[in-house]
Write a protein that holds these residues in place. Structure first.
Motif, PDB file in Angstrom:
ATOM      1  N   GLU A   1       0.634  -1.297  -0.005  1.00 43.12           N
ATOM      2  CA  GLU A   1       0.004  -0.307  -0.215  1.00 43.12           C
ATOM      3  C   GLU A   1       0.982   1.237  -0.191  1.00 43.12           C
ATOM      4  OE1 GLU A   1      -2.584  -0.410   3.481  1.00 43.12           O
ATOM      5  OE2 GLU A   1      -3.791  -1.721   2.560  1.00 43.12           O
ATOM      6  N   ARG A   2       2.019   1.117   0.553  1.00 45.20           N
ATOM      7  CA  ARG A   2       2.964   2.494   0.833  1.00 45.20           C
ATOM      8  C   ARG A   2       3.990   2.488  -0.421  1.00 45.20           C
ATOM      9  NH1 ARG A   2       3.751   2.309   7.718  1.00 45.20           N
ATOM     10  NH2 ARG A   2       1.501   2.573   8.009  1.00 45.20           N
ATOM     11  N   GLN A   3       3.865   1.508  -1.277  1.00 45.43           N
ATOM     12  CA  GLN A   3       4.660   1.280  -2.582  1.00 45.43           C
ATOM     13  C   GLN A   3       6.081   1.507  -2.261  1.00 45.43           C
ATOM     14  OE1 GLN A   3       3.040   4.712  -4.716  1.00 45.43           O
ATOM     15  NE2 GLN A   3       1.869   3.463  -5.684  1.00 45.43           N
ATOM     16  N   ALA A   4       6.543   0.401  -1.133  1.00 40.54           N
ATOM     17  CA  ALA A   4       7.943   0.319  -0.593  1.00 40.54           C
ATOM     18  C   ALA A   4       8.642  -0.342  -2.145  1.00 40.54           C
ATOM     19  CB  ALA A   4       8.202  -0.713   0.455  1.00 40.54           C
ATOM     20  N   LYS A   5       9.755  -0.063  -2.360  1.00 37.50           N
ATOM     21  CA  LYS A   5      10.623  -0.480  -3.317  1.00 37.50           C
ATOM     22  C   LYS A   5      11.814  -0.904  -2.904  1.00 37.50           C
ATOM     23  CE  LYS A   5       7.630   1.017  -6.653  1.00 37.50           C
ATOM     24  NZ  LYS A   5       6.948   0.218  -7.216  1.00 37.50           N
ATOM     25  N   GLY A   6      12.458  -0.370  -1.964  1.00 36.40           N
ATOM     26  CA  GLY A   6      13.891  -0.684  -1.636  1.00 36.40           C
ATOM     27  C   GLY A   6      13.920  -0.876  -0.178  1.00 36.40           C
ATOM     28  N   GLU A   7      15.079  -1.661   0.487  1.00 39.04           N
ATOM     29  CA  GLU A   7      15.181  -2.031   1.810  1.00 39.04           C
ATOM     30  C   GLU A   7      16.866  -1.778   2.100  1.00 39.04           C
ATOM     31  OE1 GLU A   7      16.304  -3.952   5.512  1.00 39.04           O
ATOM     32  OE2 GLU A   7      16.961  -4.591   3.168  1.00 39.04           O
ATOM     33  N   ALA A   8      17.138  -1.288   3.336  1.00 40.59           N
ATOM     34  CA  ALA A   8      18.376  -1.196   3.768  1.00 40.59           C
ATOM     35  C   ALA A   8      18.445  -0.967   5.265  1.00 40.59           C
ATOM     36  CB  ALA A   8      19.253  -0.299   3.076  1.00 40.59           C
ATOM     37  N   PHE A   9      19.270  -1.642   6.039  1.00 37.03           N
ATOM     38  CA  PHE A   9      19.213  -1.530   7.588  1.00 37.03           C
ATOM     39  C   PHE A   9      18.231  -1.636   8.204  1.00 37.03           C
ATOM     40  CE2 PHE A   9      22.273   1.483   5.677  1.00 37.03           C
ATOM     41  CZ  PHE A   9      23.482   1.260   5.893  1.00 37.03           C
ATOM     42  N   GLY A  10      16.841  -2.546   7.489  1.00 41.29           N
ATOM     43  CA  GLY A  10      15.625  -2.707   8.059  1.00 41.29           C
ATOM     44  C   GLY A  10      14.692  -1.725   8.187  1.00 41.29           C
ATOM     45  N   PHE A  11      15.109  -0.677   7.235  1.00 42.13           N
ATOM     46  CA  PHE A  11      14.240   0.455   6.789  1.00 42.13           C
ATOM     47  C   PHE A  11      13.797   0.178   5.395  1.00 42.13           C
ATOM     48  CE2 PHE A  11      16.632   2.205  10.089  1.00 42.13           C
ATOM     49  CZ  PHE A  11      15.866   3.101  10.886  1.00 42.13           C
ATOM     50  N   TYR A  12      12.440   0.585   5.196  1.00 38.86           N
ATOM     51  CA  TYR A  12      11.851   0.083   3.928  1.00 38.86           C
ATOM     52  C   TYR A  12      11.632   1.491   3.127  1.00 38.86           C
ATOM     53  CZ  TYR A  12      11.124  -4.480   4.526  1.00 38.86           C
ATOM     54  OH  TYR A  12      11.297  -5.913   4.935  1.00 38.86           O
ATOM     55  N   PHE A  13      11.963   1.736   1.760  1.00 37.71           N
ATOM     56  CA  PHE A  13      11.768   3.233   1.060  1.00 37.71           C
ATOM     57  C   PHE A  13      10.640   3.113  -0.083  1.00 37.71           C
ATOM     58  CE2 PHE A  13      16.039   2.309   2.761  1.00 37.71           C
ATOM     59  CZ  PHE A  13      16.111   3.410   3.808  1.00 37.71           C
ATOM     60  N   ASN A  14      10.360   4.231  -0.349  1.00 34.18           N
ATOM     61  CA  ASN A  14       9.569   4.249  -1.431  1.00 34.18           C
ATOM     62  C   ASN A  14      10.335   4.816  -2.675  1.00 34.18           C
ATOM     63  OD1 ASN A  14       9.554   7.083  -1.223  1.00 34.18           O
ATOM     64  ND2 ASN A  14       7.344   7.327  -0.567  1.00 34.18           N
ATOM     65  N   GLN A  15       9.616   5.190  -3.697  1.00 33.39           N
ATOM     66  CA  GLN A  15      10.366   5.682  -4.950  1.00 33.39           C
ATOM     67  C   GLN A  15      11.182   7.121  -4.691  1.00 33.39           C
ATOM     68  OE1 GLN A  15       8.210   5.174  -8.438  1.00 33.39           O
ATOM     69  NE2 GLN A  15       9.570   6.209  -9.879  1.00 33.39           N
ATOM     70  N   GLN A  16      10.517   7.772  -3.627  1.00 31.05           N
ATOM     71  CA  GLN A  16      11.154   9.249  -3.604  1.00 31.05           C
ATOM     72  C   GLN A  16      12.056   9.163  -2.346  1.00 31.05           C
ATOM     73  OE1 GLN A  16       7.667   8.745  -3.753  1.00 31.05           O
ATOM     74  NE2 GLN A  16       7.872   9.131  -5.941  1.00 31.05           N
ATOM     75  N   GLY A  17      12.684   7.907  -1.958  1.00 29.46           N
ATOM     76  CA  GLY A  17      13.181   7.692  -0.681  1.00 29.46           C
ATOM     77  C   GLY A  17      13.115   8.047   0.700  1.00 29.46           C
TER      78      GLY A  17
END
Length: 358
Positions: A277-293
């Motif tokens: 739903e939040r459009q997560a694209k990437g992950e690092a350090f246990g944090f998930y990021f959307n397209q805008q970072g």
């Protein structure tokens, strides 16, 4: 008689061809031959001792072509052929180092890396050949390039945090012990549910062993409730690691695809739904990021915080494969400017295509 000896105008005409241009005019296939043999020598360096059949499979050449090339490399004392397989000689290693810059320049990877670094507004990008999605050789190249950059820049920095993941796990194999024994390697966050060999604790131990250095493991139970997590942070082991995180001077980390990382961690259906739903694209350090970072979700763990990265002088992000291009971009959209990205051609080209399209 003297007139007969006088040179004609053609004989005194000045030639503008350089020695290299003259070579290419005489042997136009020379650059291709050099690149083919350089590539074979590099494969041997990465995988040796290695069998001919394996080399043929990795290189894409027929067994006959591989055999001919190996015989030539052997004759020039660049490769050693023994019962256990083919390996690179000291002279072969010297040749690889001598040709590296020229080959990279001709390949276009340097121009690709330069454009990518400028568009991403980060310190540096290094691009290795191939696609990590399909080639173990490319994964090894990523590991080798990361180790090379780490060794050349670590200098006075002493505390090194590393994350889990297959890309970072490739790096220790290419490390050297010279003048690195005073380093301390730590897991960038407490261990969670990844495959044992790819957990940050195990990789930190691998780095320490390769460098004859020290390491500190940190085990974090990934099933803690929010209340238990708050209590755990006050445990002596957690407090000690938090203190080390605040002093960390170098970080080597991977970047994961959000959906794949959620599956690897056996995330609940509810958590996976949140990520979608939040459009997560990437992950690092246990944090998930959307397209805008932007951070759209995080897992409960004790580890380096995203805001702490701004104070870390040496940051290496290691990730490759065309399928990860969007994930890499999502993290780098908000990454610190001192980040050094190590990636492969397939990911780099796809990232540029996505940025130009968007």
């Amino acid at each position: 008689m003297m007139d007969q000896m006088r040179p004609t105008s053609k004989r005194v005409m000045k030639l503008n061809l350089s020695f290299t241009d003259a070579q290419l005019a005489l042997v136009p296939e020379l650059p291709t031959l050099i690149e083919q043999r350089y590539h074979m020598l590099k494969l041997i360096k990465l995988s040796g001792p290695v069998g001919r059949r394996t080399l043929s499979s990795m290189s894409g050449y027929s067994e006959r072509e591989t055999r001919s090339m190996l015989e030539l490399l052997k004759e020039q004392d660049l490769a050693h052929i023994a019962k256990e397989g083919v390996s690179v000689t000291e002279k072969g290693i010297e040749v690889l180092f001598a040709l590296h810059d020229t080959i990279e320049e001709r390949s276009g990877r340097r121009q690709l890396a330069s454009e990518l670094a400028e568009r991403l507004a980060i310190k540096k990008v290094h691009v290795v050949e191939g696609d990590s999605d399909y080639s173990d050789v490319t994964k090894r190249l990523l590991g080798m390039q990361t180790a090379k950059q780490f060794r050349s820049q670590i200098q006075k920095h002493k505390i090194v945090a590393v994350t889990g993941g297959s890309s970072v796990a490739m790096v220790p194999a290419f490390m050297q012990t010279d003048e690195l024994s005073d380093l301390l390697f730590i897991a960038a966050r407490g261990g969670v549910g990844e495959e044992l060999g790819l957990q940050a604790n195990m990789i930190a131990a691998s780095f320490a062993e390769a460098c004859d250095a020290s390491y500190k493991a940190f085990y974090y139970p990934d099933t803690l409730s929010e209340e238990a997590h708050a209590v755990f942070q006050h445990e002596p082991a957690a407090k000690e690691m938090l203190e080390l995180y605040s002093k960390t001077e170098c970080v080597i980390h991977g970047i994961g695809d959000a959906t794949r990382m959620a599956l690897l961690r056996n995330s609940s259906e509810e958590e996976q739904q949140i990520l979608m739903e939040r459009q997560a694209k990437g992950e690092a350090f246990g944090f998930y990021f959307n397209q805008q970072g932007e951070i759209v979700h995080r897992i409960r763990t004790v580890g380096i915080q995203i805001e702490q990265l701004q104070q870390v002088p040496l940051l290496f992000a290691v990730a490759g494969g065309k399928s990860k291009a969007q994930a890499i971009l999502s993290y780098l959209a908000g990454a610190p400017s001192q980040t050094i990205l190590l990636t492969d051609e397939a990911a780099a080209e796809e990232m540029l295509a996505l940025m130009k399209k968007g």
